[in-house]
Write a protein that holds these residues in place. Sequence first.
Motif, PDB file in Angstrom:
ATOM      1  N   LYS A  14       0.837  -1.208   0.000  1.00 38.34           N
ATOM      2  CA  LYS A  14       0.000   0.000   0.000  1.00 38.34           C
ATOM      3  C   LYS A  14       0.868   1.253   0.000  1.00 38.34           C
ATOM      4  CE  LYS A  14      -4.391  -1.486   0.618  1.00 38.34           C
ATOM      5  NZ  LYS A  14      -5.534  -1.087  -0.241  1.00 38.34           N
ATOM      6  N   GLU A  15       1.894   1.222   0.824  1.00 40.76           N
ATOM      7  CA  GLU A  15       2.773   2.393   0.986  1.00 40.76           C
ATOM      8  C   GLU A  15       3.442   2.786  -0.329  1.00 40.76           C
ATOM      9  OE1 GLU A  15       7.008   3.362   3.238  1.00 40.76           O
ATOM     10  OE2 GLU A  15       5.653   1.861   4.105  1.00 40.76           O
ATOM     11  N   TRP A  16       3.857   1.791  -1.105  1.00 39.70           N
ATOM     12  CA  TRP A  16       4.567   2.066  -2.352  1.00 39.70           C
ATOM     13  C   TRP A  16       3.634   2.169  -3.556  1.00 39.70           C
ATOM     14  CZ3 TRP A  16       9.320   3.802  -2.565  1.00 39.70           C
ATOM     15  CH2 TRP A  16      10.166   3.561  -1.492  1.00 39.70           C
ATOM     16  N   GLY A  17       2.360   2.000  -3.319  1.00 39.12           N
ATOM     17  CA  GLY A  17       1.404   2.094  -4.432  1.00 39.12           C
ATOM     18  C   GLY A  17       1.565   0.967  -5.430  1.00 39.12           C
ATOM     19  N   ILE A  20      -0.971  -5.914  -7.933  1.00 36.10           N
ATOM     20  CA  ILE A  20      -0.561  -7.149  -8.603  1.00 36.10           C
ATOM     21  C   ILE A  20      -1.374  -7.277  -9.892  1.00 36.10           C
ATOM     22  CG2 ILE A  20      -0.208  -9.623  -8.384  1.00 36.10           C
ATOM     23  CD1 ILE A  20       1.277  -7.939  -6.289  1.00 36.10           C
ATOM     24  N   LEU A  21      -0.703  -7.561 -10.994  1.00 32.67           N
ATOM     25  CA  LEU A  21      -1.355  -7.713 -12.292  1.00 32.67           C
ATOM     26  C   LEU A  21      -1.148  -9.148 -12.781  1.00 32.67           C
ATOM     27  CD1 LEU A  21      -2.708  -6.746 -14.925  1.00 32.67           C
ATOM     28  CD2 LEU A  21      -0.479  -5.835 -15.636  1.00 32.67           C
ATOM     29  N   ILE A  22      -2.271  -9.815 -13.090  1.00 32.67           N
ATOM     30  CA  ILE A  22      -2.206 -11.209 -13.544  1.00 32.67           C
ATOM     31  C   ILE A  22      -2.897 -11.332 -14.899  1.00 32.67           C
ATOM     32  CG2 ILE A  22      -2.725 -13.611 -12.973  1.00 32.67           C
ATOM     33  CD1 ILE A  22      -3.037 -12.754 -10.051  1.00 32.67           C
ATOM     34  N   PRO A  23      -2.133 -11.470 -15.975  1.00 32.60           N
ATOM     35  CA  PRO A  23      -2.762 -11.782 -17.271  1.00 32.60           C
ATOM     36  C   PRO A  23      -2.991 -13.288 -17.355  1.00 32.60           C
ATOM     37  CG  PRO A  23      -0.398 -11.511 -17.556  1.00 32.60           C
ATOM     38  CD  PRO A  23      -0.674 -11.305 -16.087  1.00 32.60           C
ATOM     39  N   THR A  24      -4.121 -13.711 -17.894  1.00 29.72           N
ATOM     40  CA  THR A  24      -4.387 -15.145 -17.946  1.00 29.72           C
ATOM     41  C   THR A  24      -5.108 -15.531 -19.226  1.00 29.72           C
ATOM     42  OG1 THR A  24      -5.326 -17.016 -16.729  1.00 29.72           O
ATOM     43  CG2 THR A  24      -6.595 -14.961 -16.700  1.00 29.72           C
ATOM     44  N   TYR A  25      -4.772 -16.717 -19.700  1.00 31.73           N
ATOM     45  CA  TYR A  25      -5.431 -17.279 -20.877  1.00 31.73           C
ATOM     46  C   TYR A  25      -5.435 -18.793 -20.768  1.00 31.73           C
ATOM     47  CZ  TYR A  25      -6.180 -18.792 -25.712  1.00 31.73           C
ATOM     48  OH  TYR A  25      -6.653 -19.429 -26.840  1.00 31.73           O
ATOM     49  N   PHE A  39      -3.814 -13.233  -2.792  1.00 31.12           N
ATOM     50  CA  PHE A  39      -4.743 -12.597  -1.852  1.00 31.12           C
ATOM     51  C   PHE A  39      -4.221 -12.632  -0.417  1.00 31.12           C
ATOM     52  CE2 PHE A  39      -8.457 -13.639  -4.882  1.00 31.12           C
ATOM     53  CZ  PHE A  39      -8.290 -12.417  -5.525  1.00 31.12           C
ATOM     54  N   ALA A  40      -3.272 -13.521  -0.139  1.00 29.87           N
ATOM     55  CA  ALA A  40      -2.676 -13.548   1.198  1.00 29.87           C
ATOM     56  C   ALA A  40      -1.891 -12.266   1.485  1.00 29.87           C
ATOM     57  CB  ALA A  40      -1.764 -14.763   1.335  1.00 29.87           C
ATOM     58  N   TYR A  41      -1.509 -11.564   0.401  1.00 31.75           N
ATOM     59  CA  TYR A  41      -0.722 -10.340   0.557  1.00 31.75           C
ATOM     60  C   TYR A  41      -1.520  -9.069   0.280  1.00 31.75           C
ATOM     61  CZ  TYR A  41       3.292 -13.459   0.717  1.00 31.75           C
ATOM     62  OH  TYR A  41       4.178 -14.439   1.080  1.00 31.75           O
ATOM     63  N   THR A  42      -2.445  -9.142  -0.664  1.00 29.31           N
ATOM     64  CA  THR A  42      -3.177  -7.927  -1.041  1.00 29.31           C
ATOM     65  C   THR A  42      -4.410  -8.282  -1.864  1.00 29.31           C
ATOM     66  OG1 THR A  42      -2.981  -5.801  -2.193  1.00 29.31           O
ATOM     67  CG2 THR A  42      -1.805  -7.652  -3.147  1.00 29.31           C
ATOM     68  N   THR A  43      -5.380  -7.369  -1.805  1.00 29.74           N
ATOM     69  CA  THR A  43      -6.543  -7.477  -2.702  1.00 29.74           C
ATOM     70  C   THR A  43      -6.473  -6.403  -3.788  1.00 29.74           C
ATOM     71  OG1 THR A  43      -7.830  -6.121  -1.164  1.00 29.74           O
ATOM     72  CG2 THR A  43      -8.070  -8.523  -0.986  1.00 29.74           C
ATOM     73  N   ASP A  44      -5.355  -5.677  -3.835  1.00 30.56           N
ATOM     74  CA  ASP A  44      -5.135  -4.730  -4.938  1.00 30.56           C
ATOM     75  C   ASP A  44      -4.626  -5.542  -6.127  1.00 30.56           C
ATOM     76  OD1 ASP A  44      -5.905  -2.448  -3.535  1.00 30.56           O
ATOM     77  OD2 ASP A  44      -3.907  -2.204  -2.670  1.00 30.56           O
ATOM     78  N   VAL A  45      -5.548  -6.255  -6.738  1.00 26.78           N
ATOM     79  CA  VAL A  45      -5.210  -7.213  -7.789  1.00 26.78           C
ATOM     80  C   VAL A  45      -6.031  -6.907  -9.035  1.00 26.78           C
ATOM     81  CG1 VAL A  45      -5.149  -9.654  -8.448  1.00 26.78           C
ATOM     82  CG2 VAL A  45      -4.700  -8.988  -6.058  1.00 26.78           C
ATOM     83  N   ILE A  46      -5.353  -6.871 -10.165  1.00 25.39           N
ATOM     84  CA  ILE A  46      -6.022  -6.704 -11.467  1.00 25.39           C
ATOM     85  C   ILE A  46      -5.771  -7.972 -12.265  1.00 25.39           C
ATOM     86  CG2 ILE A  46      -6.122  -5.384 -13.618  1.00 25.39           C
ATOM     87  CD1 ILE A  46      -5.016  -2.980 -12.044  1.00 25.39           C
ATOM     88  N   GLN A  66     -13.163  -9.715  -4.886  1.00 28.46           N
ATOM     89  CA  GLN A  66     -11.891  -9.481  -4.205  1.00 28.46           C
ATOM     90  C   GLN A  66     -10.854  -8.800  -5.096  1.00 28.46           C
ATOM     91  OE1 GLN A  66     -12.225 -13.929  -2.961  1.00 28.46           O
ATOM     92  NE2 GLN A  66     -10.651 -13.056  -1.624  1.00 28.46           N
ATOM     93  N   MET A  67     -11.215  -8.515  -6.342  1.00 23.97           N
ATOM     94  CA  MET A  67     -10.211  -7.990  -7.270  1.00 23.97           C
ATOM     95  C   MET A  67     -10.894  -7.189  -8.370  1.00 23.97           C
ATOM     96  SD  MET A  67      -9.434 -11.551  -9.275  1.00 23.97           S
ATOM     97  CE  MET A  67     -10.675 -12.301 -10.326  1.00 23.97           C
ATOM     98  N   THR A  68     -10.069  -6.580  -9.229  1.00 20.74           N
ATOM     99  CA  THR A  68     -10.572  -5.903 -10.426  1.00 20.74           C
ATOM    100  C   THR A  68     -10.401  -6.856 -11.605  1.00 20.74           C
ATOM    101  OG1 THR A  68      -9.953  -3.724  -9.572  1.00 20.74           O
ATOM    102  CG2 THR A  68     -10.288  -3.915 -11.949  1.00 20.74           C
TER     103      THR A  68
END
Length: 396
Positions: A14-17, A20-25, A39-46, A66-68
């Motif tokens: 959070k502090e560093w802004g 997590i970005l996960i591309p998937t196919y 998710f154990a570390y953050t819900t700021d997930v795309i 839980q994510m975008t």
Amino acid sequence: MITQNLENDTSKLKEWGICILIPTYNNHKTVARVLEGVFAYTTDVIVVNDGSTDQTPAILEAYQQQMTLIHLPENRGKGNALQVGFAKAKAMGFSYVITIDSDGQHYPADIPVFVRALEQAKNKNLLLIGSRNMNQEGVPRKSSFGNKFSNFWFWFETGISLSDTQSGYRLYPLHQLAKRYYTRKFEFEIEVIVRAAWNNVEVKNVPVQVLYDSSERVSHFRPFKDFTRISILNTILVCITLLYSIPRNFFQSFKKKSFKAFVTEDVLGSNDTASVKALSIGLGTFIGLSPLWGLHSFLAIFLAITLRLNKVLAFAFSNVSIPPMIPFIVYASLQLGYFMVPNGTQHILISEFSFTAISEHLWQYILGSFALAVMASFFLGSISFFMLSIAQKQKK
């Protein structure tokens, strides 16, 4: 203790802004496990679903609270998915993204490795690439070879030596990346780091774990098509490096310094030995006096890189054929060529020079110019070695 460490890692993200970005196919076997770990570390997930046609969309829907989640209607390639994710992360106000593949080869437990490296770095304009142990059991040979191939060309194009340039586990500084790219598939991950390095972003490796499970992992890399695309991209990047990036950086550096500072810092102050510098001067002089007009800078830089000589000196001395000197260089070449070509013409005046006149004595000029190049490069290289040796001894 473990819970406290996870909370600390979450606060640092959070502090560093950082998000997590996960591309998937089509990674239905592994994507849920990857998400649970992240998710154990953050819900700021795309998560960018790149047109998956298996059960992946249904699995992602179960986690959408839980994510975008971004669904792309058709598969456009990993590079395109990453660019879509970058744009979304910037719009949401993040400064960095950590990208992690959804095929299960990366461990979410390594997320803190990137955060700590960013914290400890003096330069926050930083792009980090997870360095995998490519010698461990289970790593496909084609992956190891492809990585070495990519590492070499990245070094050639940027001068930066890395142990792993193909890992998709990375931290990107969003606001220092180029706004537009030309590639959309696997080769994007090469283009983005090369162009970042050209824009003075520091590119470094950090050690990460890797898991290759043939029963779960699905690779969408097409050896022939994607390797061909990567080779084409590297060819273009090498041309840009030799014809634009290195000459641009040289002139920018030269403009910022006085001639005395240039000689002191770039010529005498570099760590190259006197022999390396002298060979670089000889190489540049030879190329500059050769009849290969239009290719002098390209050849000097290319050969200096290939032979691991001083690129600055080779490039500088390759410009010996500046316009005021050209008539005298051509004249000297023709005179030397007279002794090498049967029925050559000796008495040619500078005032008679024209394209027609030179074309009439073409072989005389070509052979003479190579002879002049050899003599001048040997003379200047020898004198330079003598003078640089004395200067280095005095410096010590």
